[in-house]
Design an enzyme around this catalytic site. Structure first.
Site, PDB file in Angstrom:
ATOM      1  N   ASP A   1       5.019  -3.961  -6.348  1.00 36.75           N
ATOM      2  CA  ASP A   1       4.031  -3.915  -5.290  1.00 36.75           C
ATOM      3  C   ASP A   1       2.763  -4.636  -5.744  1.00 36.75           C
ATOM      4  O   ASP A   1       2.294  -4.441  -6.876  1.00 36.75           O
ATOM      5  CB  ASP A   1       3.716  -2.457  -4.960  1.00 36.75           C
ATOM      6  CG  ASP A   1       2.712  -2.307  -3.847  1.00 36.75           C
ATOM      7  OD1 ASP A   1       3.054  -2.623  -2.699  1.00 36.75           O
ATOM      8  OD2 ASP A   1       1.576  -1.866  -4.129  1.00 36.75           O
TER       9      ASP A   1
ATOM     10  N   GLU B   1       5.458  -9.042  -4.947  1.00 35.14           N
ATOM     11  CA  GLU B   1       4.562  -9.664  -3.982  1.00 35.14           C
ATOM     12  C   GLU B   1       3.506 -10.480  -4.731  1.00 35.14           C
ATOM     13  O   GLU B   1       2.680  -9.898  -5.435  1.00 35.14           O
ATOM     14  CB  GLU B   1       3.856  -8.600  -3.145  1.00 35.14           C
ATOM     15  CG  GLU B   1       4.770  -7.720  -2.323  1.00 35.14           C
ATOM     16  CD  GLU B   1       3.998  -6.612  -1.621  1.00 35.14           C
ATOM     17  OE1 GLU B   1       4.008  -6.589  -0.381  1.00 35.14           O
ATOM     18  OE2 GLU B   1       3.377  -5.787  -2.307  1.00 35.14           O
TER      19      GLU B   1
END
Length: 648
Positions: A337, A368
């Protein structure tokens, strides 16, 4: 998600401590004894407290208080000659100014309810039946297809066929033959996944998180608010009070998915904690949370408490943590994340450590490559953002938002369309480049690194985006029945959904989808449903049966991809077609995406005969002779195989 804003008093930002890079930290127990060791270099004393229960509500009286002895490199240690497995503990840490802080153990591997007390655990006593024989399935790269889900969403539907006692938890995955309403006709949960053909299940956070009271029924959150990184979340266990139960049931979930032929990817959130007042900062104030030059907390996570991944001890922690989950829980991959808040040296150190495990080179890593805001990493620190991808190991992948937005429209503009929903001519070129994983566009490496997707847990589901762009009135409100996929013009939006899926699943790279995308999953326009409750978020298994034609189409795409390794990494060659069509050749195949309302004839893409092997609308196509023309029906995605194409 919301984090508290109060932080412990901090040392100046440049302050640092000698790291402890070798000694094992945490509590370890066996029949021969129990050892406790923590890293608290700023402390003048550390006291261990032992308890028989995991919460004050169960028992607030310590079994005893035991002063710890200082060790090398800022550590504090204490060893008992007996086995303390199953006892709970915390620490009282005293500092030079006379202040004392109570803290759980940041290095704990088990905890009581809500994680406020750590638990001593002999991990060998937490293995479910058959755990010693558990092995991940060996899956070829071309067969990797990721399906993202939340543990609760997977089986919270009362019609899932999962026994009520296991619904919404780890053990739901241990039922291999569930069906809608238990009727035995339409498969749900694991049985459904086997029919769909996905091979990788990415689970949203299942470490111990802070936004749900584990002792109360009905709590719901996505879990992007870590409390104990190395402890499974108790809200998914049948007993949140006994710290061993959640470990055993989490392992059972992973084994069940392995038995079903699927890998397990863990969604990890090392970029921030639930609160800046966390166990790390209570143990060593001012060290673990990233701070700006003026000492203020860095807020690139939009949660007020970025973690200083570049500091040696948190880097060590992250490396140890992923290795622990891979070794102890047999986790097959990690999704990071807000990877853009993590420095590239730490990302590469994790890759190197995982590679050193038996079979570790097969463990997936991707994340990400962005952050919510700017962060306070110091000079000389390269972050794993888009401009830092070149510094990452070649086997660390990243989500491609360019693919996502080209296909369906910009994620932050609900009514902005993409190739499939209103801007075909503008986006056809980018969609074709996306299918080739943006090779030649300085996209940060080869196709094996690119995660191709159009929907994930964040933002609107694919179907809700299509409702906003194709089925809404002037005021932006979708027409009645739109979310249910049975209103006016729903067929057009369903066709767009199928084209989007075809583009993702025939592109080079790693295909990824949100669970339920394949049956037009809706959250009724909620683009941030992290705490919107189980009913809004759960998978609707009756909807899956109602839209089973879509499910079978996705399964056909997945089967096509698995049939030939060329789909994973083969070069895509653009084909000359109408400006609103995206088309490319790969190996012995030709792919056409026609999002228009027109039938478009195109010349055969080369010598030899061509056969249509997949049409998103199920339209029949006669074989095309050499030099003939292919017919692209309206709003269709078609795949054609040349006479020399593979026929597995």
């Amino acid at each position: 998600m919301t984090c508290a804003t109060r932080a412990p008093a901090a040392k100046p930002a440049a302050y640092d401590y000698p790291p402890c890079l070798d000694a094992e930290l945490g509590a370890s127990a066996s029949e021969s004894g129990t050892r406790f060791r923590v890293w608290a270099p700023a402390a003048v004393s550390v006291t261990l407290r032992l308890f028989s229960k995991g919460t004050d509500e169960e028992d607030g009286r310590p079994l005893g208080r035991f002063p710890m002895m200082p060790g090398p490199d800022g550590t504090w240690e204490l060893t008992f000659e007996d086995d303390r497995h199953g006892q709970y503990y915390d620490y009282l840490v005293e500092f030079g100014n006379g202040s004392v802080r109570r803290t759980a153990d940041p290095w704990a591997r088990a905890a009581g309810a809500n994680g406020r007390r750590s638990m001593v655990v002999d991990l060998s006593r937490t293995d479910p039946e058959g755990w010693g024989d558990d092995r991940p399935p060996l899956i070829a790269p071309e067969r990797l297809v990721v399906w993202e889900t939340h543990i609760g969403d997977f089986s919270n539907d009362p019609r899932s066929g999962v026994p009520e006692a296991h619904r919404g938890g780890y053990l739901a995955f241990t039922h291999p033959d569930t069906s809608l309403d238990g009727g035995g006709r339409y498969p749900t949960c694991v049985a459904y996944l086997k029919r769909l053909g996905v091979t990788v299940v990415q689970l949203m956070p299942f470490y111990d998180f802070g936004s749900v009271d584990e002792t109360l029924p009905g709590g719901y959150n996505w879990g992007y608010d870590p409390v104990n990184y190395n402890v499974p979340e108790g809200g998914y266990a049948t007993d949140p009070y006994d710290g061993a139960v959640r470990i055993r049931e989490c392992k059972a979930m992973i084994k069940a998915l392995h038995d079903a032929g699927m890998l397990v990817v863990m969604d990890v959130v090392y970029n921030h904690m639930f609160s800046p007042d966390n166990w790390f900062e209570r143990m060593t104030p001012g060290y673990f949370c990233r701070r700006k030059r003026n000492g203020a907390l860095s807020n690139g996570s939009d949660c007020g408490c970025d973690m200083a991944t570049e500091k040696p001890m948190f880097r060590r922690y992250m490396v140890d943590s992923v290795v622990y989950w891979a070794r102890e829980y047999h986790v097959d991959g990690f999704r990071f994340d807000l990877m853009g808040l993590i420095d590239t040296d730490t990302m590469n150190a994790m890759r190197e450590a995982l590679d050193a495990l038996p079979g570790g080179e097969r463990i997936l890593m991707y994340g990400e490559p962005w952050s919510a805001r700017d962060t306070g990493a110091g000079p000389g620190v390269t972050l794993a953002q888009k401009n830092g991808l070149g510094d990452l190991d070649a086997r660390i992948g990243w989500f491609c938002d360019r693919t996502r937005d080209a296909i369906k429209g910009h994620v932050f503009s609900p009514r902005a369309g993409g190739f499939v929903n209103g801007r075909a001519r503008d986006e056809a070129g980018d969609v074709t480049a996306a299918a080739d994983a943006w090779r030649g566009a300085d996209a940060g490496g080869g196709p094996n690194r690119v995660v191709q997707y159009v929907s994930a847990h964040d933002d609107l589901t694919l179907w809700d985006k299509l409702c906003a762009t194709m089925l809404a009135g002037e005021d932006g409100t979708p027409a009645p029945g739109a979310y249910d996929a049975d209103g006016p013009d729903a067929d057009r939006a369903l066709a767009a959904n199928r084209i989007a899926a075809g583009l993702v699943l025939t592109s080079a790279g790693l295909p990824f989808m949100l669970s339920g995308e394949e049956f037009a999953r809706t959250k009724h326009g909620d683009d941030d449903s992290y705490d919107s409750g189980a009913e809004e978020n759960r998978l609707d298994w009756a909807r899956a049966r109602r839209l089973d034609g879509m499910v079978r189409y996705y399964a056909a795409l997945i089967g096509l991809r698995a049939s030939d390794p060329v789909w994973a990494e083969g070069r895509r060659e653009p084909l000359r077609v109408d400006g609103e069509v995206a088309a490319y050749r790969v190996g012995g195949y030709a792919v056409y995406a026609n999002p228009t309302d027109r039938t478009i004839p195109v010349p055969a893409p080369g010598e030899g005969a061509w056969s249509c092997v997949l049409d998103s609308n199920g339209s029949p196509h006669p074989d095309v002779r050499p030099g003939g023309r292919l017919t692209l029906t309206p709003r269709s995605f078609t795949v054609w195989r040349g006479a020399g194409g593979r026929r597995d």
